[in-house]
Design a protein around this motif. Structure first.
Motif, short mmCIF file in Angstrom:
data_model
loop_
_atom_site.label_atom_id
_atom_site.label_comp_id
_atom_site.label_asym_id
_atom_site.label_seq_id
_atom_site.Cartn_x
_atom_site.Cartn_y
_atom_site.Cartn_z
N VAL A 1 16.35 5.45 4.47
CA VAL A 1 16.45 4.56 3.33
C VAL A 1 17.24 5.29 2.26
O VAL A 1 16.82 6.37 1.81
CB VAL A 1 15.05 4.16 2.79
N ALA A 2 18.36 4.73 1.87
CA ALA A 2 19.22 5.32 0.84
C ALA A 2 19.52 6.79 1.13
O ALA A 2 19.48 7.63 0.24
CB ALA A 2 18.60 5.14 -0.54
N GLY A 3 19.75 7.09 2.40
CA GLY A 3 20.11 8.45 2.80
C GLY A 3 18.95 9.40 2.99
O GLY A 3 19.15 10.56 3.35
N SER A 4 17.73 8.94 2.78
CA SER A 4 16.55 9.79 2.95
C SER A 4 15.75 9.34 4.16
O SER A 4 15.66 8.14 4.44
CB SER A 4 15.64 9.72 1.72
N LEU A 5 15.15 10.30 4.86
CA LEU A 5 14.28 9.97 6.00
C LEU A 5 12.86 9.73 5.52
O LEU A 5 12.30 10.54 4.79
CB LEU A 5 14.29 11.12 7.02
N TRP A 6 12.29 8.62 5.96
CA TRP A 6 10.92 8.24 5.60
C TRP A 6 10.13 7.96 6.88
O TRP A 6 10.54 7.14 7.69
CB TRP A 6 10.91 6.98 4.73
N GLN A 7 9.03 8.66 7.04
CA GLN A 7 8.14 8.46 8.18
C GLN A 7 6.96 7.61 7.72
O GLN A 7 6.20 8.01 6.84
CB GLN A 7 7.63 9.81 8.70
N ARG A 8 6.79 6.44 8.33
CA ARG A 8 5.65 5.59 8.02
C ARG A 8 4.46 6.08 8.83
O ARG A 8 4.57 6.35 10.02
CB ARG A 8 5.98 4.14 8.38
N VAL A 9 3.31 6.21 8.15
CA VAL A 9 2.10 6.73 8.78
C VAL A 9 0.95 5.79 8.45
O VAL A 9 0.80 5.36 7.30
CB VAL A 9 1.79 8.16 8.27
N MET A 10 0.15 5.47 9.45
CA MET A 10 -1.05 4.67 9.26
C MET A 10 -2.25 5.60 9.41
O MET A 10 -2.41 6.26 10.44
CB MET A 10 -1.12 3.54 10.29
N ILE A 11 -3.05 5.67 8.34
CA ILE A 11 -4.20 6.58 8.32
C ILE A 11 -5.48 5.77 8.13
O ILE A 11 -5.55 4.91 7.25
CB ILE A 11 -4.06 7.62 7.19
N THR A 12 -6.47 6.07 8.96
CA THR A 12 -7.79 5.47 8.82
C THR A 12 -8.70 6.50 8.16
O THR A 12 -8.77 7.65 8.60
CB THR A 12 -8.36 5.05 10.19
N ASP A 13 -9.36 6.08 7.08
CA ASP A 13 -10.24 6.99 6.35
C ASP A 13 -11.66 6.95 6.94
O ASP A 13 -11.94 6.14 7.84
CB ASP A 13 -10.21 6.69 4.85
N PRO A 14 -12.56 7.81 6.46
CA PRO A 14 -13.92 7.86 7.02
C PRO A 14 -14.71 6.55 6.90
O PRO A 14 -15.62 6.31 7.67
CB PRO A 14 -14.60 8.97 6.22
N GLU A 15 -14.33 5.68 5.95
CA GLU A 15 -15.01 4.39 5.80
C GLU A 15 -14.41 3.31 6.69
O GLU A 15 -14.83 2.15 6.62
CB GLU A 15 -14.99 3.94 4.33
N GLY A 16 -13.39 3.66 7.47
CA GLY A 16 -12.76 2.70 8.36
C GLY A 16 -11.64 1.91 7.74
O GLY A 16 -11.08 1.01 8.37
N ARG A 17 -11.30 2.22 6.50
CA ARG A 17 -10.18 1.53 5.84
C ARG A 17 -8.86 2.09 6.35
O ARG A 17 -8.74 3.30 6.56
CB ARG A 17 -10.26 1.68 4.32
N VAL A 18 -7.88 1.22 6.49
CA VAL A 18 -6.57 1.60 6.99
C VAL A 18 -5.60 1.64 5.81
O VAL A 18 -5.58 0.73 4.99
CB VAL A 18 -6.07 0.60 8.06
N HIS A 19 -4.82 2.72 5.76
CA HIS A 19 -3.85 2.92 4.67
C HIS A 19 -2.48 3.16 5.28
O HIS A 19 -2.35 3.90 6.26
CB HIS A 19 -4.24 4.14 3.83
N LEU A 20 -1.46 2.57 4.69
CA LEU A 20 -0.09 2.82 5.10
C LEU A 20 0.57 3.71 4.05
O LEU A 20 0.48 3.44 2.85
CB LEU A 20 0.69 1.51 5.23
N LEU A 21 1.20 4.75 4.55
CA LEU A 21 1.89 5.68 3.66
C LEU A 21 3.29 5.94 4.19
O LEU A 21 3.51 5.89 5.40
CB LEU A 21 1.14 7.01 3.56
N ASP A 22 4.19 6.24 3.29
CA ASP A 22 5.53 6.69 3.66
C ASP A 22 5.67 8.13 3.22
O ASP A 22 5.39 8.47 2.07
CB ASP A 22 6.61 5.85 2.98
#
Length: 137
Positions: free
Chosen positions: A91-112
């Motif tokens: 994206v705009a010349g930068s590399l971005w890795q999308r990561v899906m993380i599940t926390d201890p409460e079972g919630r799912v988070h998307l991070l770049d």
């Protein structure tokens, strides 16, 4: 016919190094993120800080301040239950890795994770929380 087959083989062989290089890069990037998360799970702030880019290290100045920021701002990264790698994109010349993380409460988070290549290998230059209210899996 022979020339056509020979050209096809040559083209296929030329594509292999690009694919292998791309795969090695992808593995190196996810390896850095994996290693930093493993350091967080061990509560090893110094090791986790080593995976941050020079820019991030300069902003926080010390492993302890960096760890405090991660604990308070990105608790899902500090203590994930599951980590999945999604798309790696430019994206705009930068590399971005999308990561899906599940926390201890079972919630799912998307991070770049923005990744930069340095003389010492790939480093994490930024982490952007995309959502903290994704449905649980």
């Amino acid at each position: 016919m022979r020339k056509l087959m020979l050209m096809s083989v040559c083209i296929a062989m030329m594509a292999l190094p690009i694919s292998a290089t791309s795969e090695a890069r992808d593995d190196a990037i996810t390896g850095v993120i994996d290693d930093q998360i493993a350091a967080f799970l061990r509560r090893d702030a110094e090791a986790a800080f080593a995976y941050a880019s020079p820019l991030i290290q300069g902003v926080f100045g010390s492993p302890d301040r960096f760890a405090e920021m991660v604990q308070s701002g990105y608790p899902m990264v500090w203590q994930p239950v599951e980590v999945r790698y999604l798309a790696l994109r430019t994206v705009a010349g930068s590399l971005w890795q999308r990561v899906m993380i599940t926390d201890p409460e079972g919630r799912v988070h998307l991070l770049d994770y923005q990744m930069v290549e340095t003389a010492m290998g790939w480093k994490i230059n930024a982490v952007q929380l995309l959502t903290d209210d994704a449905p649980t899996t």
